[in-house]
Design a protein around this motif. Structure first.
Motif, PDB file in Angstrom:
ATOM      1  N   ASN A   1       2.022  16.228 -19.115  1.00  0.00           N
ATOM      2  CA  ASN A   1       1.267  16.999 -18.132  1.00  0.00           C
ATOM      3  C   ASN A   1       0.563  16.024 -17.184  1.00  0.00           C
ATOM      4  OD1 ASN A   1      -0.344  18.675 -16.628  1.00  0.00           O
ATOM      5  ND2 ASN A   1      -1.242  19.762 -18.380  1.00  0.00           N
ATOM      6  N   SER A   2       1.158  15.809 -16.020  1.00  0.00           N
ATOM      7  CA  SER A   2       0.630  14.810 -15.086  1.00  0.00           C
ATOM      8  C   SER A   2      -0.726  15.201 -14.513  1.00  0.00           C
ATOM      9  CB  SER A   2       1.633  14.582 -13.945  1.00  0.00           C
ATOM     10  OG  SER A   2       1.873  15.790 -13.242  1.00  0.00           O
ATOM     11  N   GLN A   3      -1.110  16.464 -14.660  1.00  0.00           N
ATOM     12  CA  GLN A   3      -2.422  16.883 -14.168  1.00  0.00           C
ATOM     13  C   GLN A   3      -3.555  16.313 -15.022  1.00  0.00           C
ATOM     14  OE1 GLN A   3      -2.307  21.165 -13.960  1.00  0.00           O
ATOM     15  NE2 GLN A   3      -1.166  21.174 -12.027  1.00  0.00           N
ATOM     16  N   LEU A   4      -3.212  15.852 -16.209  1.00  0.00           N
ATOM     17  CA  LEU A   4      -4.223  15.286 -17.102  1.00  0.00           C
ATOM     18  C   LEU A   4      -4.461  13.801 -16.840  1.00  0.00           C
ATOM     19  CD1 LEU A   4      -3.151  16.927 -20.496  1.00  0.00           C
ATOM     20  CD2 LEU A   4      -4.935  17.689 -18.901  1.00  0.00           C
ATOM     21  N   TYR A   5      -3.591  13.185 -16.026  1.00  0.00           N
ATOM     22  CA  TYR A   5      -3.662  11.742 -15.812  1.00  0.00           C
ATOM     23  C   TYR A   5      -3.549  11.418 -14.322  1.00  0.00           C
ATOM     24  CZ  TYR A   5      -2.335  11.806 -20.767  1.00  0.00           C
ATOM     25  OH  TYR A   5      -2.274  12.051 -22.116  1.00  0.00           O
ATOM     26  N   SER A   6      -4.057  10.257 -13.982  1.00  0.00           N
ATOM     27  CA  SER A   6      -3.839   9.704 -12.648  1.00  0.00           C
ATOM     28  C   SER A   6      -3.073   8.401 -12.839  1.00  0.00           C
ATOM     29  CB  SER A   6      -5.172   9.432 -11.943  1.00  0.00           C
ATOM     30  OG  SER A   6      -4.961   8.815 -10.696  1.00  0.00           O
ATOM     31  N   PHE A   7      -1.790   8.422 -12.537  1.00  0.00           N
ATOM     32  CA  PHE A   7      -0.946   7.272 -12.854  1.00  0.00           C
ATOM     33  C   PHE A   7      -1.019   6.198 -11.769  1.00  0.00           C
ATOM     34  CE2 PHE A   7       1.218  10.688 -15.352  1.00  0.00           C
ATOM     35  CZ  PHE A   7       0.877  10.183 -16.599  1.00  0.00           C
TER      36      PHE A   7
ATOM     37  N   LEU B   1      10.920   0.331 -12.656  1.00  0.00           N
ATOM     38  CA  LEU B   1      10.935  -0.980 -12.007  1.00  0.00           C
ATOM     39  C   LEU B   1      11.980  -1.021 -10.898  1.00  0.00           C
ATOM     40  CD1 LEU B   1       9.965  -3.900 -11.793  1.00  0.00           C
ATOM     41  CD2 LEU B   1      11.692  -4.511 -13.505  1.00  0.00           C
ATOM     42  N   VAL B   2      13.149  -0.453 -11.154  1.00  0.00           N
ATOM     43  CA  VAL B   2      14.192  -0.402 -10.120  1.00  0.00           C
ATOM     44  C   VAL B   2      13.669   0.330  -8.885  1.00  0.00           C
ATOM     45  CG1 VAL B   2      16.439   0.583  -9.520  1.00  0.00           C
ATOM     46  CG2 VAL B   2      16.139  -0.596 -11.706  1.00  0.00           C
ATOM     47  N   TYR B   3      13.014   1.460  -9.107  1.00  0.00           N
ATOM     48  CA  TYR B   3      12.473   2.235  -7.987  1.00  0.00           C
ATOM     49  C   TYR B   3      11.408   1.431  -7.243  1.00  0.00           C
ATOM     50  CZ  TYR B   3      10.319   6.036  -5.354  1.00  0.00           C
ATOM     51  OH  TYR B   3       9.818   6.817  -4.339  1.00  0.00           O
ATOM     52  N   PHE B   4      10.550   0.741  -7.985  1.00  0.00           N
ATOM     53  CA  PHE B   4       9.502  -0.066  -7.356  1.00  0.00           C
ATOM     54  C   PHE B   4      10.104  -1.131  -6.440  1.00  0.00           C
ATOM     55  CE2 PHE B   4       7.139  -4.062  -7.383  1.00  0.00           C
ATOM     56  CZ  PHE B   4       5.952  -3.666  -6.787  1.00  0.00           C
ATOM     57  N   ILE B   5      11.093  -1.867  -6.940  1.00  0.00           N
ATOM     58  CA  ILE B   5      11.691  -2.940  -6.136  1.00  0.00           C
ATOM     59  C   ILE B   5      12.405  -2.364  -4.915  1.00  0.00           C
ATOM     60  CG2 ILE B   5      13.415  -4.787  -6.128  1.00  0.00           C
ATOM     61  CD1 ILE B   5      12.671  -5.344  -9.035  1.00  0.00           C
TER      62      ILE B   5
ATOM     63  N   VAL C   1       0.845  -1.202   0.000  1.00  0.00           N
ATOM     64  CA  VAL C   1       0.000   0.000   0.000  1.00  0.00           C
ATOM     65  C   VAL C   1       0.878   1.248   0.000  1.00  0.00           C
ATOM     66  CG1 VAL C   1      -1.632   1.357   1.358  1.00  0.00           C
ATOM     67  CG2 VAL C   1      -1.998  -1.100   1.070  1.00  0.00           C
ATOM     68  N   ALA C   2       1.904   1.245   0.857  1.00  0.00           N
ATOM     69  CA  ALA C   2       2.823   2.388   0.915  1.00  0.00           C
ATOM     70  C   ALA C   2       3.605   2.532  -0.389  1.00  0.00           C
ATOM     71  CB  ALA C   2       3.778   2.223   2.093  1.00  0.00           C
ATOM     72  N   THR C   3       4.021   1.397  -0.957  1.00  0.00           N
ATOM     73  CA  THR C   3       4.780   1.425  -2.210  1.00  0.00           C
ATOM     74  C   THR C   3       3.934   1.975  -3.350  1.00  0.00           C
ATOM     75  OG1 THR C   3       6.155  -0.446  -1.526  1.00  0.00           O
ATOM     76  CG2 THR C   3       6.039   0.008  -3.885  1.00  0.00           C
ATOM     77  N   ASP C   4       2.679   1.568  -3.415  1.00  0.00           N
ATOM     78  CA  ASP C   4       1.794   2.052  -4.482  1.00  0.00           C
ATOM     79  C   ASP C   4       1.651   3.578  -4.427  1.00  0.00           C
ATOM     80  OD1 ASP C   4       1.399  -0.472  -5.482  1.00  0.00           O
ATOM     81  OD2 ASP C   4      -0.467  -0.821  -4.382  1.00  0.00           O
ATOM     82  N   LYS C   5       1.539   4.128  -3.224  1.00  0.00           N
ATOM     83  CA  LYS C   5       1.427   5.583  -3.087  1.00  0.00           C
ATOM     84  C   LYS C   5       2.705   6.270  -3.565  1.00  0.00           C
ATOM     85  CE  LYS C   5      -1.852   5.534   0.778  1.00  0.00           C
ATOM     86  NZ  LYS C   5      -2.066   5.874   2.211  1.00  0.00           N
ATOM     87  N   LYS C   6       3.849   5.694  -3.201  1.00  0.00           N
ATOM     88  CA  LYS C   6       5.125   6.264  -3.626  1.00  0.00           C
ATOM     89  C   LYS C   6       5.284   6.176  -5.142  1.00  0.00           C
ATOM     90  CE  LYS C   6       7.563   5.210   0.690  1.00  0.00           C
ATOM     91  NZ  LYS C   6       8.630   4.388   1.312  1.00  0.00           N
ATOM     92  N   MET C   7       4.780   5.079  -5.721  1.00  0.00           N
ATOM     93  CA  MET C   7       4.918   4.907  -7.165  1.00  0.00           C
ATOM     94  C   MET C   7       4.118   5.953  -7.930  1.00  0.00           C
ATOM     95  SD  MET C   7       7.138   2.675  -7.871  1.00  0.00           S
ATOM     96  CE  MET C   7       6.860   2.733  -9.640  1.00  0.00           C
ATOM     97  N   VAL C   8       2.929   6.286  -7.452  1.00  0.00           N
ATOM     98  CA  VAL C   8       2.122   7.300  -8.142  1.00  0.00           C
ATOM     99  C   VAL C   8       2.873   8.627  -8.171  1.00  0.00           C
ATOM    100  CG1 VAL C   8      -0.001   8.660  -8.052  1.00  0.00           C
ATOM    101  CG2 VAL C   8      -0.088   6.196  -7.643  1.00  0.00           C
ATOM    102  N   ALA C   9       3.445   9.011  -7.030  1.00  0.00           N
ATOM    103  CA  ALA C   9       4.207  10.262  -6.971  1.00  0.00           C
ATOM    104  C   ALA C   9       5.438  10.189  -7.871  1.00  0.00           C
ATOM    105  CB  ALA C   9       4.616  10.553  -5.530  1.00  0.00           C
ATOM    106  N   TYR C  10       6.115   9.041  -7.830  1.00  0.00           N
ATOM    107  CA  TYR C  10       7.317   8.874  -8.658  1.00  0.00           C
ATOM    108  C   TYR C  10       6.977   8.947 -10.146  1.00  0.00           C
ATOM    109  CZ  TYR C  10      11.095   6.521 -11.129  1.00  0.00           C
ATOM    110  OH  TYR C  10      12.084   6.214 -12.031  1.00  0.00           O
TER     111      TYR C  10
END
Length: 241
Positions: A49-55, A108-112, A29-38
């Motif tokens: 333009n990241s404001q147009l999408y929710s990654f 992927l490196v950041y995710f792991i 759960v914590a990783t998923d939140k960090k990934m969206v920001a990353y």
């Protein structure tokens, strides 16, 4: 401790990792939140333009499904599947093939790194040290946690994680490879895991003995009865003495 089958002599113990040796759900759960920001930051560096999408999952899921449709074998490698998903998603946003490759690999490196960013309690290290002194230990995981980073790689004689070469549990592939690597019969391997399907059913289907250890109550329910069930990992000591 509850016995459902006769426990025969065993010469090695294999462990599932996620939600068996530690609670993986809050980590993810914590990783998923960090990934969206990353991902927002990383893609904005490419002019998106990241404001147009929710990654979040809603953006990436269609690309994941597309990868699986094109290459079903990637279901066995969650890391490579994630990387290819990022690649297709990046292409859809207008990145070049080279840019998408770089973006996907670094993501992927950041995710792991993030999903492996936790510390196990000393009690777990002490108990694995105790078990290692008794017999060989093996890690058998469908996930991609970095066992070096979380400090447990040193306890395992072998480490099998699902990949193109190693089919996901409940397939018997990684159990068979464990027994071959240790030169033991399947019945001489005692597998410990939280999932009634992937761990208990998978190990029994491979001819191994099984311990159902579901301390965090997230594993799938039992499909078949294990050899025994434990409430906590320390109870393993009682069948080793």
């Amino acid at each position: 401790m509850r016995f459902y089958r006769r426990l025969h002599p065993f010469h090695a113990i294999s462990f599932d990792l996620d939600d068996t040796l530690y609670s993986n759900q809050p980590i993810m759960v914590a990783t998923d939140k960090k990934m969206v920001a990353y991902l927002n930051k990383s893609l904005s560096d490419y002019g998106i333009n990241s404001q147009l999408y929710s990654f979040d999952f809603s953006f990436w899921t269609p690309f994941r499904q597309q990868v699986i449709a094109q290459s079903p074998e990637l279901q066995h490698d969650v890391g490579l599947l994630r990387e290819k998903t990022y690649y297709l998603g990046a292409l859809s946003l207008g990145l070049t093939s080279v840019e998408a490759d770089i973006f996907a690999a670094t993501a992927l490196v950041y995710f792991i790194e993030q999903r492996s960013n936790f510390i196990l309690p000393q009690q777990t290290h002490d108990f694995l040290t105790f078990l290692k002194g008794k017999m060989p230990l093996v890690a058998i995981s469908n996930g991609n946690v970095d066992t070096q980073k979380i400090g447990i790689a040193k306890y395992f004689t072998e480490h099998f994680h699902a990949s193109i070469a190693n089919k996901l549990k409940p397939d018997r592939d990684m159990f068979d490879k464990t027994c071959a690597a240790l030169q033991i019969c399947p019945e001489q391997l005692l597998h410990v895991g939280d999932c009634g399907k992937n761990d208990v059913f998978g190990a029994i289907n491979a001819g191994c003995q099984t311990v159902w250890l579901n301390p965090y109550k997230v594993g799938k329910p039992l499909k078949v009865l294990p050899t025994l069930a434990l409430d906590n990992i320390e109870q393993l000591a009682k069948i080793l003495t």
